[in-house]
Write a protein that holds these residues in place. Structure first.
Motif, PDB file in Angstrom:
ATOM      1  N   GLU A  66       0.994  -1.002  -0.016  1.00  0.00           N
ATOM      2  CA  GLU A  66      -0.079  -0.111  -0.054  1.00  0.00           C
ATOM      3  C   GLU A  66       0.917   1.266  -0.009  1.00  0.00           C
ATOM      4  O   GLU A  66       1.634   1.313   0.970  1.00  0.00           O
ATOM      5  CB  GLU A  66      -1.031  -0.050   1.250  1.00  0.00           C
TER       6      GLU A  66
ATOM      7  N   GLN B  60       1.268   5.214  -0.277  1.00  0.00           N
ATOM      8  CA  GLN B  60       0.632   6.769  -0.379  1.00  0.00           C
ATOM      9  C   GLN B  60       1.522   7.776  -0.860  1.00  0.00           C
ATOM     10  O   GLN B  60       2.706   7.627  -0.665  1.00  0.00           O
ATOM     11  CB  GLN B  60       0.105   7.100   1.141  1.00  0.00           C
TER      12      GLN B  60
ATOM     13  N   SER C 200       2.262  11.550  -1.884  1.00  0.00           N
ATOM     14  CA  SER C 200       1.889  13.221  -1.491  1.00  0.00           C
ATOM     15  C   SER C 200       2.361  14.082  -2.626  1.00  0.00           C
ATOM     16  O   SER C 200       3.272  13.850  -3.612  1.00  0.00           O
ATOM     17  CB  SER C 200       2.743  13.287  -0.314  1.00  0.00           C
TER      18      SER C 200
ATOM     19  N   ASP D 282      -6.444   4.684  -5.554  1.00  0.00           N
ATOM     20  CA  ASP D 282      -7.555   5.163  -4.700  1.00  0.00           C
ATOM     21  C   ASP D 282      -7.227   6.717  -4.663  1.00  0.00           C
ATOM     22  O   ASP D 282      -6.500   7.079  -3.970  1.00  0.00           O
ATOM     23  CB  ASP D 282      -7.626   4.728  -3.290  1.00  0.00           C
TER      24      ASP D 282
ATOM     25  N   ARG E 265      -7.683   8.990  -1.372  1.00  0.00           N
ATOM     26  CA  ARG E 265      -6.558   9.011  -0.389  1.00  0.00           C
ATOM     27  C   ARG E 265      -5.048   8.969  -0.877  1.00  0.00           C
ATOM     28  O   ARG E 265      -4.229   9.067  -0.247  1.00  0.00           O
ATOM     29  CB  ARG E 265      -6.603   7.581   0.455  1.00  0.00           C
ATOM     30  N   ASN E 266      -4.899   9.040  -2.300  1.00  0.00           N
ATOM     31  CA  ASN E 266      -3.547   9.124  -2.885  1.00  0.00           C
ATOM     32  C   ASN E 266      -2.963   7.834  -2.794  1.00  0.00           C
ATOM     33  O   ASN E 266      -1.776   7.829  -2.477  1.00  0.00           O
ATOM     34  CB  ASN E 266      -2.732  10.302  -2.559  1.00  0.00           C
ATOM     35  N   VAL E 267      -3.741   6.561  -2.764  1.00  0.00           N
ATOM     36  CA  VAL E 267      -2.880   5.529  -2.584  1.00  0.00           C
ATOM     37  C   VAL E 267      -3.088   4.544  -3.201  1.00  0.00           C
ATOM     38  O   VAL E 267      -4.125   4.646  -4.225  1.00  0.00           O
ATOM     39  CB  VAL E 267      -4.032   4.847  -1.208  1.00  0.00           C
ATOM     40  N   TYR E 268      -1.903   3.794  -3.765  1.00  0.00           N
ATOM     41  CA  TYR E 268      -2.003   2.732  -4.712  1.00  0.00           C
ATOM     42  C   TYR E 268      -1.699   1.391  -4.129  1.00  0.00           C
ATOM     43  O   TYR E 268      -0.997   1.219  -3.218  1.00  0.00           O
ATOM     44  CB  TYR E 268      -0.816   2.927  -5.495  1.00  0.00           C
TER      45      TYR E 268
ATOM     46  N   ASN F 165       4.750   9.096   0.735  1.00  0.00           N
ATOM     47  CA  ASN F 165       4.247   9.483   2.077  1.00  0.00           C
ATOM     48  C   ASN F 165       4.406   8.241   3.280  1.00  0.00           C
ATOM     49  O   ASN F 165       4.972   8.484   4.318  1.00  0.00           O
ATOM     50  CB  ASN F 165       2.767   9.936   2.232  1.00  0.00           C
ATOM     51  N   TYR F 166       4.165   7.061   2.736  1.00  0.00           N
ATOM     52  CA  TYR F 166       4.313   5.961   3.501  1.00  0.00           C
ATOM     53  C   TYR F 166       4.397   4.621   2.541  1.00  0.00           C
ATOM     54  O   TYR F 166       3.494   4.645   1.177  1.00  0.00           O
ATOM     55  CB  TYR F 166       3.374   5.685   4.572  1.00  0.00           C
TER      56      TYR F 166
END
Length: 166
Positions: A26, A28, A30, A57, A60-63, A90-91
């Motif tokens: 996962e 994220q 930024s 996503d 939430r700017n998540v892959y 970001n993480y």
């Protein structure tokens, strides 16, 4: 006959070592401000040889990344792809299957890299979610929390050392 037996043992060892691997992540990112930025980053990540599938996503700017079986994952390449798209990580949380993996002194080796577990207090088995806390994979506050003000890079004979929190 002796060469044949050695070949069989090496083949079996290769198969069992291949089952221990990073399976998904996962990520994220930024700095994403529009859907075009997200698509550019997604396309860049999808070009990596160890990536099987990506589901974004955008809220939430998540892959959500699924890795290919038996292809070593290179997290540095993921970070480079995100940076080359003009953004930052970001993480990054990843899942590692600890079946068939030897963990000694809270460390293990996968591919050409070394992984140091910072807060593992019990033996690990099966899939476990890990967060990379090194610079370039986590905000400075998280890196500082886990590694101190000046994270020490430990030189190794092979690859890079990643620091992981559970």
């Amino acid at each position: 006959m002796k060469t044949f037996k050695i070949s069989i043992v090496l083949f079996i060892a290769t198969i069992t070592a291949a089952k221990a691997q990073f399976t998904k992540a996962e990520l994220q990112v930024s700095g994403l401000t529009c859907s075009l930025c997200a698509r550019t980053t997604e396309k860049s990540l999808k070009a990596l040889p160890f990536v099987s599938e990506i589901k974004p996503d955008l809220i939430r700017n998540v892959y959500f990344i699924t890795f290919k079986n038996d292809v070593p994952v290179d997290f540095e390449q993921i970070s480079k792809k995100v940076r080359s798209s003009g953004f930052s990580v970001n993480y990054l949380k990843t899942t590692f299957n600890f079946d068939k993996t030897t963990v000694a002194d809270n460390a293990f080796t996968y591919g050409a890299n070394n992984y140091k577990l910072l807060n593992a207090d019990k033996p690990l088995t099966g899939p476990v979610v890990l967060t990379i806390v090194d610079q370039g994979f986590a905000p400075k506050s998280i890196t500082k929390k886990h590694l101190g003000k000046n994270p020490e890079e430990v030189p190794t004979a092979t690859g890079r050392t990643y620091h992981l929190a559970i």
